[in-house]
Design an enzyme around this catalytic site. Structure first.
Site, PDB file in Angstrom:
ATOM      1  N   ILE A   1       0.841  -1.201   0.000  1.00 24.19           N
ATOM      2  CA  ILE A   1       0.000   0.000   0.000  1.00 24.19           C
ATOM      3  C   ILE A   1       0.876   1.251   0.000  1.00 24.19           C
ATOM      4  CG2 ILE A   1      -1.857   1.234   1.220  1.00 24.19           C
ATOM      5  CD1 ILE A   1      -2.625  -1.606   0.155  1.00 24.19           C
TER       6      ILE A   1
ATOM      7  N   CYS B   1       7.331  -0.382   8.629  1.00 22.47           N
ATOM      8  CA  CYS B   1       6.603  -0.553   7.370  1.00 22.47           C
ATOM      9  C   CYS B   1       7.541  -1.123   6.314  1.00 22.47           C
ATOM     10  CB  CYS B   1       6.021   0.761   6.875  1.00 22.47           C
ATOM     11  SG  CYS B   1       5.258   0.557   5.249  1.00 22.47           S
TER      12      CYS B   1
ATOM     13  N   THR C   1      -5.795  -9.311   8.609  1.00 15.15           N
ATOM     14  CA  THR C   1      -6.156  -9.849   7.301  1.00 15.15           C
ATOM     15  C   THR C   1      -7.480 -10.617   7.316  1.00 15.15           C
ATOM     16  OG1 THR C   1      -3.802  -9.962   6.827  1.00 15.15           O
ATOM     17  CG2 THR C   1      -5.237 -11.219   5.369  1.00 15.15           C
TER      18      THR C   1
ATOM     19  N   GLY D   1      -1.767 -13.294  11.296  1.00 15.85           N
ATOM     20  CA  GLY D   1      -2.511 -14.457  10.833  1.00 15.85           C
ATOM     21  C   GLY D   1      -3.515 -15.031  11.798  1.00 15.85           C
TER      22      GLY D   1
ATOM     23  N   ASN E   1       4.915  -6.869  12.416  1.00 16.93           N
ATOM     24  CA  ASN E   1       4.511  -6.300  11.132  1.00 16.93           C
ATOM     25  C   ASN E   1       4.616  -7.414  10.098  1.00 16.93           C
ATOM     26  OD1 ASN E   1       3.876  -4.455   9.010  1.00 16.93           O
ATOM     27  ND2 ASN E   1       4.867  -2.809  10.157  1.00 16.93           N
TER      28      ASN E   1
HETATM   29  O1  RRO Z   1       1.018   0.912   4.121  1.00 15.34           O
HETATM   30  C1  RRO Z   1       1.637  -0.157   3.955  1.00 15.34           C
HETATM   31  O2  RRO Z   1       2.013  -0.548   2.852  1.00 15.34           O
HETATM   32  C2  RRO Z   1       1.981  -1.042   5.083  1.00 15.34           C
HETATM   33  C3  RRO Z   1       2.386  -0.606   6.329  1.00 15.34           C
HETATM   34 BR1  RRO Z   1       2.397   1.190   6.808  1.00 15.34          BR
HETATM   35  C4  RRO Z   1       2.808  -1.536   7.305  1.00 15.34           C
HETATM   36  O3  RRO Z   1       3.218  -1.212   8.437  1.00 15.34           O
HETATM   37  N1  RRO Z   1       2.791  -2.840   6.970  1.00 15.34           N
HETATM   38  C5  RRO Z   1       2.360  -3.267   5.770  1.00 15.34           C
HETATM   39  O4  RRO Z   1       2.343  -4.479   5.506  1.00 15.34           O
HETATM   40  N2  RRO Z   1       1.966  -2.361   4.824  1.00 15.34           N
END
Ligand code: RRO
Length: 308
Positions: free
Chosen positions: A71, A130, A269, A247, A194
């Site tokens: 993202i 992230c 998820t 998970g 994370n």
């Molecule tokens: O926004 C993202 O792509 C994202 C974040 Br901030 C995070 O901490 N963990 C993730 O898997 N995606």
């Protein structure tokens, strides 16, 4: 009477099931399905200083028992978030955990100052892990020095008694070492874990499926990694609260994370497939804990470490 409540640092929650950051925005969509106050709390999507459109699409790919996302921290920026999302959440009677993410140590300092004045916030999740940033050197949680610097900046700027939860990455050699570093820098709790950095290649185009090439793997595929990380960190720092995630799709999964050492569990998820997942998991977990003879959530935290 069974006591389902739990604590993260000095913050109390009526029950140990929260949403996971990034998987429920600021809770508006989920509130169409159930009262948000029935959960222990809402953890909002990590917010940055400035509005951000995120990475190029495609940003999601399905994998066996998992999901890959890139993202890239899409969001409105802290000012609009505090103006629009938080006042709405405050009307819902739910415990709020605000998640922040920065590109620099100074970003974390400014974000912490902005959150400091907000009333009714249960804790601040400091996302230093992230996976979807331009370069891996920017993942603060992958290096003890940068992890420490980010958390110190937040602690200095948010004030002495605001509960801080540092969100760590499993993509390190020694997660207990990073955890020890951020706790000594001022974190009261830890969010583990994370997503795990991954990649999917489309065999028809023979190129990475995600525009960002790599992405964060979540879902049942990573649960054993979460259980392992929580177990290792709880062993090293038994008095530090852990918000576990990775998970969790039913009550038994949540129980695994609690037995490993988590005081609360975030559901992420699983919510994409079933908006009621967190509520169902909460009921299942409560029934399982009672059935196993526990008098409280606290009694079960870290139980897997017992020698007897
Ligand atoms: O926004 C993202 O792509 C994202 C974040 Br901030 C995070 O901490 N963990 C993730 O898997 N995606």
């Amino acid at each position: 009477m069974f006591d389902f409540s739990t604590t993260l640092g000095s913050s109390r929650f009526d029950n140990p099931i929260l949403t996971a950051s990034g998987c429920a925005g600021s809770g508006k969509e989920l509130s169409q399905f159930f009262p948000l106050a029935s959960l222990g709390g809402i953890v909002t999507k990590s917010i940055m200083l400035k509005p951000r459109s995120g990475r190029a699409t495609p940003r999601m790919a399905e994998t066996p028992s998992g999901m890959l996302n890139s993202i890239g921290l899409q969001g409105p920026g802290i000012d609009l978030f505090l103006e629009n999302d938080i006042p709405w959440l405050q009307t819902q009677g739910v415990r709020i955990v605000i998640s922040i993410a920065g590109e620099t140590v100074e970003d974390y300092a400014v974000l912490a100052r902005k959150v400091r004045g907000v009333s009714g916030v249960a804790a601040l999740e400091v996302n230093i892990s992230c996976p979807n940033v331009e370069n891996r050197g920017q993942v603060f949680a992958c290096h003890p020095e940068t992890a420490r610097a980010a958390i110190e900046a937040v602690r200095r700027n948010v004030g002495g008694d605001f509960p801080i939860i540092a969100k760590l990455s499993p993509d390190v050699t020694d997660i207990a070492g990073i955890a020890t570093e951020v706790v000594s820098a001022g974190a009261d709790g830890l969010a583990l874990i994370n997503t795990v950095l991954g990649m999917v290649i489309d065999t028809s185009t023979m190129r990475p499926k995600l525009a960002g090439k790599t992405g964060g793997l979540s879902g049942p595929a990573i649960r054993p990694v979460a259980v392992r990380a929580i177990y290792q960190v709880h062993q090293a720092l038994p008095h530090v609260s852990i918000l576990g995630m990775g998970g969790v799709s039913n009550g038994q999964d949540a129980l695994q994370l609690i037995l490993a050492g988590a005081s609360a569990v975030s559901v992420g998820t699983a919510t994409f497939g079933n908006p009621l997942a967190a509520v169902t998991i909460k009921s299942e977990l409560e029934a399982i804990l009672i059935n196993k003879g526990f008098n409280s959530t606290a009694e079960a935290v870290g139980y897997a470490h017992r020698a007897d």
